[in-house]
Design a protein around this motif. Structure first.
Motif, mmCIF file in Angstrom:
data_model
loop_
_atom_site.group_PDB
_atom_site.id
_atom_site.type_symbol
_atom_site.label_atom_id
_atom_site.label_comp_id
_atom_site.label_asym_id
_atom_site.label_seq_id
_atom_site.Cartn_x
_atom_site.Cartn_y
_atom_site.Cartn_z
ATOM 1 N N LEU A 149 3.441 10.129 -1.487
ATOM 2 C CA LEU A 149 2.858 8.655 -1.058
ATOM 3 C C LEU A 149 1.944 8.810 0.053
ATOM 4 N N ASP A 150 2.950 9.362 1.379
ATOM 5 C CA ASP A 150 2.112 9.216 2.606
ATOM 6 C C ASP A 150 0.851 10.060 2.399
ATOM 7 N N LEU A 151 0.623 11.165 2.051
ATOM 8 C CA LEU A 151 -0.554 12.146 2.077
ATOM 9 C C LEU A 151 -1.442 11.526 1.058
ATOM 10 N N ALA A 368 6.466 -1.306 13.951
ATOM 11 C CA ALA A 368 5.844 -0.068 13.508
ATOM 12 C C ALA A 368 6.198 0.226 12.094
ATOM 13 N N CYS A 369 7.398 -0.154 11.595
ATOM 14 C CA CYS A 369 7.823 0.068 10.469
ATOM 15 C C CYS A 369 7.291 -0.888 9.431
ATOM 16 N N GLN A 370 7.166 -1.969 9.977
ATOM 17 C CA GLN A 370 6.552 -3.200 8.716
ATOM 18 C C GLN A 370 5.171 -2.584 8.584
ATOM 19 N N GLU A 371 4.396 -2.384 9.550
ATOM 20 C CA GLU A 371 3.023 -1.904 9.457
ATOM 21 C C GLU A 371 2.939 -0.770 8.496
ATOM 22 N N LEU A 372 3.908 0.177 8.680
ATOM 23 C CA LEU A 372 3.812 1.441 7.832
ATOM 24 C C LEU A 372 4.046 1.059 6.402
ATOM 25 N N THR A 373 5.104 0.076 6.059
ATOM 26 C CA THR A 373 5.660 -0.383 4.891
ATOM 27 C C THR A 373 4.096 -0.819 4.238
ATOM 28 N N LYS A 374 3.586 -1.882 5.031
ATOM 29 C CA LYS A 374 2.446 -2.709 4.278
ATOM 30 C C LYS A 374 1.359 -1.370 3.832
ATOM 31 N N LEU A 375 1.132 -0.440 4.609
ATOM 32 C CA LEU A 375 -0.004 0.742 4.258
ATOM 33 C C LEU A 375 0.708 1.502 3.030
ATOM 34 N N ARG A 376 2.004 1.578 2.830
ATOM 35 C CA ARG A 376 2.383 2.296 1.820
ATOM 36 C C ARG A 376 2.467 1.585 0.439
ATOM 37 N N GLN A 377 2.531 0.220 0.511
ATOM 38 C CA GLN A 377 2.547 -0.710 -0.433
ATOM 39 C C GLN A 377 1.017 -0.852 -0.937
ATOM 40 N N SER A 381 0.098 0.968 -4.515
ATOM 41 C CA SER A 381 -0.623 0.015 -5.592
ATOM 42 C C SER A 381 -1.984 0.814 -6.277
ATOM 43 N N GLN A 382 -2.759 1.553 -5.292
ATOM 44 C CA GLN A 382 -3.826 2.635 -5.650
ATOM 45 C C GLN A 382 -3.356 3.494 -6.666
ATOM 46 N N LEU A 383 -2.200 4.043 -6.487
ATOM 47 C CA LEU A 383 -1.813 5.540 -6.939
ATOM 48 C C LEU A 383 -1.313 5.040 -8.231
ATOM 49 N N ASP A 384 -0.586 3.703 -8.347
ATOM 50 C CA ASP A 384 -0.143 3.219 -9.739
ATOM 51 C C ASP A 384 -1.296 3.317 -10.585
ATOM 52 N N LYS A 385 -2.520 2.779 -10.195
ATOM 53 C CA LYS A 385 -3.556 2.552 -11.013
ATOM 54 C C LYS A 385 -4.332 3.912 -11.284
ATOM 55 N N GLN A 386 -4.569 4.818 -10.375
ATOM 56 C CA GLN A 386 -5.193 5.918 -10.525
ATOM 57 C C GLN A 386 -4.363 6.854 -11.354
ATOM 58 N N LEU A 387 -3.227 6.967 -10.887
ATOM 59 C CA LEU A 387 -2.513 7.967 -11.924
ATOM 60 C C LEU A 387 -2.328 7.557 -13.372
ATOM 61 N N VAL A 388 -1.842 6.446 -13.562
ATOM 62 C CA VAL A 388 -2.364 6.089 -15.003
ATOM 63 C C VAL A 388 -3.448 6.357 -15.817
ATOM 64 N N LYS A 389 -4.585 6.089 -14.728
ATOM 65 C CA LYS A 389 -5.938 6.329 -15.308
ATOM 66 C C LYS A 389 -5.975 8.021 -15.702
ATOM 67 N N PHE A 401 3.243 3.790 -15.157
ATOM 68 C CA PHE A 401 3.987 4.391 -13.873
ATOM 69 C C PHE A 401 3.834 3.188 -12.728
ATOM 70 N N VAL A 402 5.149 3.189 -11.820
ATOM 71 C CA VAL A 402 5.061 2.219 -10.538
ATOM 72 C C VAL A 402 5.697 3.061 -9.612
ATOM 73 N N CYS A 403 5.018 3.260 -8.528
ATOM 74 C CA CYS A 403 5.648 3.757 -7.195
ATOM 75 C C CYS A 403 6.212 2.557 -6.325
ATOM 76 N N GLN A 404 7.665 2.574 -6.607
ATOM 77 C CA GLN A 404 8.282 1.523 -6.009
ATOM 78 C C GLN A 404 8.878 1.859 -4.591
ATOM 79 N N ILE A 405 8.751 0.845 -3.795
ATOM 80 C CA ILE A 405 9.008 1.166 -2.251
ATOM 81 C C ILE A 405 10.270 0.178 -2.170
ATOM 82 N N SER A 406 11.278 0.526 -1.643
ATOM 83 C CA SER A 406 12.483 -0.263 -1.305
ATOM 84 C C SER A 406 13.068 -0.187 0.135
#
Length: 586
Positions: A149-151, A368-377, A381-389, A401-406
């Motif tokens: 996901l980070d990549l 810093a973690c909060q900002e990283l979490t926002k970017l990952r979310q 969301s983009q990966l969910d849509k593109q991977l299904v496509k 497909f759902v990339c869940q962040i907890s």
């Protein structure tokens, strides 16, 4: 783009040259024919791990050379590394393996310049991406899913990860310092007493020169033997320059020799060089005599200074026994002692100050973690849509497909746990990918994921797939073939496959097979007698299938294992459909 691969004495390859082209390049052949050796060679030339089995038996040296055509992003990186391109944007990677006894050495070169493995590994990221079905095991791990996901999120996430990493390290450093201070306040005071005593003792000694002890010992020897030195210097002066006993000194004898040689030189100019040497020797002897005379006159007995020197020597030796053993090590110890003393006496190192520093560092890490979490979310969301496509054309029309962040325990990567959730069929509950997907589904998932990454990276290069279509057939195999061909419109794709549906869409098709050849080998038949006899060896051969007939026969082999009429007919139909697919996409 990989344009040329040259292999020599590698595994079962004696000598092999492969020319790859744009689009979809396919390697086919029987199981165990040596297709993986080709991919191993590409991996090795770009810095992969090596072992003894890569050297062909009977030889001690293997070499692999790969030629690439590069793009602008790589040209910029090469300029930063001060590596020049060859003509027409060509980059040549070369690796040589040498076996000496049990020792295996390797050398890497980029355009003829010797480089280390670390640099070659960095270059690899710009040139090729190798994907194998075995990577599906790694996909099951949530840590790997977070890394993917980070990549996928690109430079924005990677930069923020560095911010998080630095903030985490600072937070843990302040935590460690605080805990250490709390646990060892009493020990700190005890340590300060020891340091203060040692610091004062060493300050009083006033150390500055690591050679002082040696210099003092030399001075002590001189002061202890002043009388002897005066006598010896006077005797030396007598021998060299002026003798009171009426005997000629060395200077006198050399002067006589100079006069004789001067007379001889009037009759033979060959004597001139000898004369010059004697003149030089006479000058040096005279100077030496004068110097030793001055030295003797300057010598004076100084009992007080001798006492000072001996006391200083004894003091330095005692200090060396205690803090040394050498004077330089004593000086180094004093420097470290000063640093430690300053740290322990620093008023800013109070517990209250450390607690405040810890709280500030923790807040910075949290932000810093909060900002990283926002970017990952956002990336999730983009990966969910593109991977299904990307999965829908792979016979997975109803996939979810759902990339869940907890939240997770904080660490150097942040505070997020990433889990891929997956439901391949309608009506099935969405579950973690690790407990849901079958082997065939995982192959398609990996291919779709690679397609997502290829689009996100927005760069050209070579994508290599090692039997990504293993375990699938029919409609799914055709969908994978179409996806590979679609990728090859943007990237050069190199694929090892057993699927005729994939091979039929190849722009460049290569057949890999093993052959038996005869090689000359020395055989000992009698004592001190050898014969050159033929030896049967197995080698890997690769043939480019550049005409319709050879491709049809290879597809028939993949389909039915022989060249029977029905297999040939089916192979022909695959080629016709493949051509129609290409034309339909134009």
């Amino acid at each position: 783009m990989l344009s040329l691969l040259q292999i020599k004495n590698f595994a079962l390859v004696d000598q092999l040259t492969l020319k790859f082209g744009q689009g979809l390049n396919v390697l086919t052949g029987e199981t165990g024919a040596g297709k993986s050796i080709i991919l191993d060679a590409i991996d090795i030339v770009l810095g992969g791990k090596v072992n003894h089995r890569f050297i062909r038996q009977g030889t001690s040296q293997a070499s692999i050379e790969a030629t690439f055509l590069v793009d602008s992003s790589l040209i910029k990186w090469l300029e930063q590394q001060q590596l020049e391109l060859l003509e027409e944007g060509t980059l040549i990677c070369h690796r040589e393996l040498t076996l000496t006894g049990e020792s295996l050495r390797s050398r890497c070169r980029i355009n003829g310049v010797l480089v280390n493995l670390q640099l070659m590994a960095q270059l690899r990221e710009y040139l090729v991406e190798i994907t194998a079905q075995g990577q599906t095991v790694q996909l099951m791990d949530s840590t790997r899913q977070r890394e993917l996901l980070d990549l996928y999120g690109g430079s924005e996430i990677l930069q923020q990860k560095k911010v998080v990493e630095l903030a985490y390290e600072q937070w843990k450093l302040t935590e460690k310092t605080l805990e250490k201070r709390r646990k060892s306040d009493q020990e700190r005071l005890q340590r300060l007493d020891i340091l203060e005593y040692q610091r004062q003792e060493l300050q009083e000694v006033q150390l500055s020169d690591s050679d002082e002890l040696e210099q003092l010992q030399q001075e002590g020897e001189r002061l202890s033997h002043v009388v002897e030195l005066q006598q010896l210097s006077y005797q030396t002066y007598q021998v060299l320059y002026q003798n009171d006993r009426g005997e000629p000194a060395i200077a006198d004898r050399l002067a006589d020799a100079e006069n004789l040689l001067t007379d001889m030189a009037e009759y033979d100019n060959k004597i001139e060089s000898i004369l010059e040497m004697v003149k030089s020797a006479l000058t040096q002897v005279v100077e030496a005599g004068q110097e030793i005379n001055h030295y003797g006159d300057a010598l004076e007995a100084d009992p007080e200074r001798l006492t000072e020197v001996e006391e200083r020597i004894n003091l330095l030796k005692r200090i060396c026994r205690k803090y040394g053993p050498s004077l330089q090590e004593v000086i180094n110890y004093y420097d470290k002692l000063q640093v430690e003393f300053a740290e322990l006496t620093n008023s800013e190192q109070s517990i209250e100050k450390l607690e405040k520093d810890y709280k500030i560092a923790q807040e910075k890490f949290d932000l810093a973690c909060q900002e990283l979490t926002k970017l990952r979310q956002k990336a999730a969301s983009q990966l969910d849509k593109q991977l299904v496509k990307e999965l829908k054309p792979l016979a997975m029309e109803k996939v979810i497909f759902v990339c869940q962040i907890s939240p997770s325990n904080p660490n150097i990567t942040g505070k997020d746990q990433v889990i891929f959730y997956f439901s391949p069929n309608p009506g099935e509950k969405i579950q973690p990918l690790s407990s849901t997907a079958s082997g065939g589904e995982m192959s398609r998932f990996l291919l779709a994921l690679k397609a997502c990454f290829a689009q996100a990276e927005k760069s050209s290069g070579t994508l290599i797939f090692d039997e990504i279509d293993a375990g699938v057939s029919g409609k799914v195999a055709q969908a994978i073939a179409n996806k590979l061909h679609h990728l090859s419109e943007t990237y050069q794709v190199l694929c090892v496959t057993h699927q005729p549906l994939v091979a039929a869409l190849a722009d460049n098709h290569f057949r890999v097979e093993k052959q038996m050849i005869e090689e000359s080998a020395q055989v000992k038949v009698e004592e001190n007698r050898q014969l050159n006899l033929p030896e049967i060896r197995t080698v890997v051969r690769v043939q480019e299938l550049d005409n319709l007939q050879t491709r049809r026969e290879e597809l028939a082999q993949l389909t039915g294992g022989h060249s029977a009429d029905d297999a040939i007919e089916f192979a022909q139909s695959l080629l016709v459909k493949a051509e129609a697919y290409r034309l339909g996409k134009k």
